[in-house]
Write a protein that holds these residues in place. Structure first.
Motif, PDB file in Angstrom:
ATOM      1  N   TRP A 262       0.721  -1.113   0.101  1.00  0.00           N
ATOM      2  CA  TRP A 262      -0.265  -0.222  -0.119  1.00  0.00           C
ATOM      3  C   TRP A 262       0.976   1.037   0.045  1.00  0.00           C
ATOM      4  O   TRP A 262       0.594   2.266  -0.729  1.00  0.00           O
ATOM      5  N   GLY A 263       1.716   1.107   0.628  1.00  0.00           N
ATOM      6  CA  GLY A 263       2.891   2.344   0.670  1.00  0.00           C
ATOM      7  C   GLY A 263       3.323   2.755  -0.714  1.00  0.00           C
ATOM      8  O   GLY A 263       3.450   3.880  -1.177  1.00  0.00           O
ATOM      9  N   TRP A 264       3.742   1.743  -1.333  1.00  0.00           N
ATOM     10  CA  TRP A 264       4.240   2.011  -2.826  1.00  0.00           C
ATOM     11  C   TRP A 264       3.088   2.356  -3.762  1.00  0.00           C
ATOM     12  O   TRP A 264       2.961   3.087  -4.460  1.00  0.00           O
ATOM     13  N   ALA A 265       1.964   1.749  -3.472  1.00  0.00           N
ATOM     14  CA  ALA A 265       0.687   2.173  -4.264  1.00  0.00           C
ATOM     15  C   ALA A 265       0.387   3.710  -4.150  1.00  0.00           C
ATOM     16  O   ALA A 265      -0.016   4.174  -4.909  1.00  0.00           O
ATOM     17  N   ALA A 266       0.222   3.698  -2.912  1.00  0.00           N
ATOM     18  CA  ALA A 266      -0.049   5.141  -2.405  1.00  0.00           C
ATOM     19  C   ALA A 266       0.889   6.341  -3.139  1.00  0.00           C
ATOM     20  O   ALA A 266       0.516   7.412  -3.578  1.00  0.00           O
ATOM     21  N   LEU A 267       2.067   6.026  -3.049  1.00  0.00           N
ATOM     22  CA  LEU A 267       3.140   6.819  -3.593  1.00  0.00           C
ATOM     23  C   LEU A 267       2.892   6.883  -4.991  1.00  0.00           C
ATOM     24  O   LEU A 267       2.994   8.132  -5.522  1.00  0.00           O
ATOM     25  N   ARG A 268       2.923   5.834  -5.702  1.00  0.00           N
ATOM     26  CA  ARG A 268       2.664   6.010  -7.306  1.00  0.00           C
ATOM     27  C   ARG A 268       1.307   6.633  -7.400  1.00  0.00           C
ATOM     28  O   ARG A 268       1.387   7.542  -8.489  1.00  0.00           O
ATOM     29  N   ASP A 269       0.200   6.458  -6.767  1.00  0.00           N
ATOM     30  CA  ASP A 269      -0.792   7.482  -7.035  1.00  0.00           C
ATOM     31  C   ASP A 269      -0.613   8.888  -6.852  1.00  0.00           C
ATOM     32  O   ASP A 269      -1.171   9.641  -7.553  1.00  0.00           O
ATOM     33  N   ALA A 270       0.203   9.269  -5.883  1.00  0.00           N
ATOM     34  CA  ALA A 270       0.400  10.653  -5.629  1.00  0.00           C
ATOM     35  C   ALA A 270       1.474  11.035  -6.815  1.00  0.00           C
ATOM     36  O   ALA A 270       1.256  12.149  -6.994  1.00  0.00           O
ATOM     37  N   PRO A 278      -6.141   2.723 -10.620  1.00  0.00           N
ATOM     38  CA  PRO A 278      -6.650   1.367 -10.388  1.00  0.00           C
ATOM     39  C   PRO A 278      -5.961   0.486  -9.455  1.00  0.00           C
ATOM     40  O   PRO A 278      -6.741  -0.135  -8.575  1.00  0.00           O
ATOM     41  N   MET A 279      -4.583   0.593  -9.379  1.00  0.00           N
ATOM     42  CA  MET A 279      -4.097  -0.527  -8.579  1.00  0.00           C
ATOM     43  C   MET A 279      -4.090   0.120  -7.184  1.00  0.00           C
ATOM     44  O   MET A 279      -4.266  -0.419  -6.107  1.00  0.00           O
ATOM     45  N   ALA A 280      -3.827   1.439  -6.910  1.00  0.00           N
ATOM     46  CA  ALA A 280      -4.226   2.025  -5.538  1.00  0.00           C
ATOM     47  C   ALA A 280      -5.366   1.974  -5.101  1.00  0.00           C
ATOM     48  O   ALA A 280      -5.591   1.523  -3.797  1.00  0.00           O
ATOM     49  N   ALA A 281      -6.476   1.842  -5.791  1.00  0.00           N
ATOM     50  CA  ALA A 281      -7.952   1.497  -5.297  1.00  0.00           C
ATOM     51  C   ALA A 281      -7.859   0.090  -4.983  1.00  0.00           C
ATOM     52  O   ALA A 281      -8.574  -0.356  -3.984  1.00  0.00           O
TER      53      ALA A 281
END
Length: 393
Positions: A262-270, A278-281
């Motif tokens: 999730w840390g990685w996905a939240a960073l990519r989303d930011a 889509p991945m962050a969701a």
């Protein structure tokens, strides 16, 4: 029945107070968005990117579960165990009902005038329901826990459907979301008193509406706190090291991997919401379960901490936990004064690393103030008002 103070519980509550600060700061500066950390762009400094990753992976969805768990523990300590119907049980219920009534009023005022992400209102609503568990046998409380777990599974199924909708959002919807982030950031960090008040009220009452799906999760965590006290897991952790050891293993194998993801996905989303949305969701849905697992791991670490380590932590964090409500409300006042348009407007000036620096500075201030206050008083200022209201009549 007078609640029994526990240094470990107070320390854990202090840790949760500061953990909540790390999560809430973004809302004060950026607003109520589907992207908590805003948009930093692909050229953001490495330190800003690291801040987003660390806060998402190790703080987001980790500390409100601890507060909910401890709210249930507090209920169990204040009401005691099994009580047969009669005047004593009636007095216990009356006092606790006054407590949650005061908390509800405090939460509504807090959410309306200071912080749209107020959690006190949700705890108070759950507190009224929790009164149905007062005086029950442990087996009855466990039955309620099982039924609440089933309800949470049903909510998760519905959330899975919503997650699918988020993952398939058209590009224009994501573009609207990015524009909305910029708009709310401008309102909160640079807007007038009236503009911020309108936005805050809209966000707060919107959050209350959405809490319909959040309440079962909080209620489940609260019941887990009740059961943990009734079984002695929280009040006599030395006798239950094996239990906390198993909790720690679950956090290690389930909580850590998903939350790092999730840390990685939240960073990519930011960095790029269009590419990473889509991945962050999807991962944010998994964190609905994995976040509390990580929170349980934090609890287990404190429960299993050797006495010298606990003493070092408790020296600074137990006073913070003993006046958790005062510190929580003070954070909202200070963030408003420092970050928003009606104050110093630092939310418009500071980077993500700078906002984290503000949090660290306030942690030091609150730790020092809490130690000073608790040397001279038995409870925090807001806690004293709360107790007076509950004891009247």
């Amino acid at each position: 029945m007078k609640a029994v103070r526990s240094v470990r519980i107070d320390t854990l509550r202090g840790i949760a107070v500061f953990g909540i600060m790390l999560v809430n700061v973004w809302g004060f500066a950026i607003g109520n968005n589907f992207s908590r950390y805003g948009v930093i762009g692909e050229h953001a400094p490495l330190l800003d990117q690291l801040v987003v990753f660390v806060v998402a992976a190790f703080a987001e969805q980790k500390f409100y579960p601890i507060f909910a768990f401890l709210f249930g523990a507090g209920f169990a300590l204040q009401t005691g165990g099994r009580h047969f119907p009669g005047p004593r049980l009636d007095r216990i219920k009356t006092t606790y009902r006054r407590r949650v009534t005061w908390l509800l009023g405090c939460g509504v005022l807090h959410g309306s005038f200071l912080w749209f992400g107020d959690i006190l209102t949700v705890y108070a609503i759950c507190g009224f329901w929790l009164l149905t568990q007062a005086g029950r046998r442990l087996s009855g409380v466990v039955d309620s826990l099982r039924r609440m777990a089933v309800l949470n599974v049903a909510v998760l199924v519905f959330m899975a459907y919503l997650t699918y909708q988020l993952m398939t959002m058209p590009p224009e919807a994501v573009t609207w979301g990015v524009d909305e982030i910029a708009r709310t950031h401008a309102v909160y960090s640079e807007g007038t008193l009236a503009a911020i008040a309108r936005e805050r009220l809209s966000d707060f009452w919107g959050n209350l509406t959405n809490s319909l799906f959040f309440l079962p999760k909080v209620a489940l965590l609260i019941l887990m706190g009740v059961v943990s006290v009734r079984l002695g897991w929280l009040t006599r952790p030395g006798r239950h090291r094996a239990v906390w050891g198993r909790v720690l293993l679950a956090a290690l194998w389930v909580g850590v991997p998903v939350n790092l993801w999730w840390g990685w996905a939240a960073l990519r989303d930011a960095i790029d919401p269009h590419a990473a949305g889509p991945m962050a969701a999807f991962v944010s849905f998994l964190v609905e379960v994995a976040g509390p697992f990580m929170a349980a791991g934090y609890v287990a670490l404190v429960m299993r901490a050797p006495e010298p380590v606990l003493a070092a932590l408790a020296r600074w964090l137990a006073p913070v936990g003993r006046m958790a409500l005062t510190n929580y409300l003070a954070q909202s006042v200070l963030f408003g004064l420092l970050l928003q348009g009606t104050g110093l407007r630092l939310g418009a000036l500071l980077s993500h690393a700078g906002l984290l620096g503000v949090c660290l500075l306030l942690m030091v201030v609150q730790a020092l103030f809490s130690r000073w206050w608790m040397r001279r008083h038995t409870q925090g200022p807001m806690e004293a008002v709360w107790r007076r209201f509950a004891a009247r009549g």
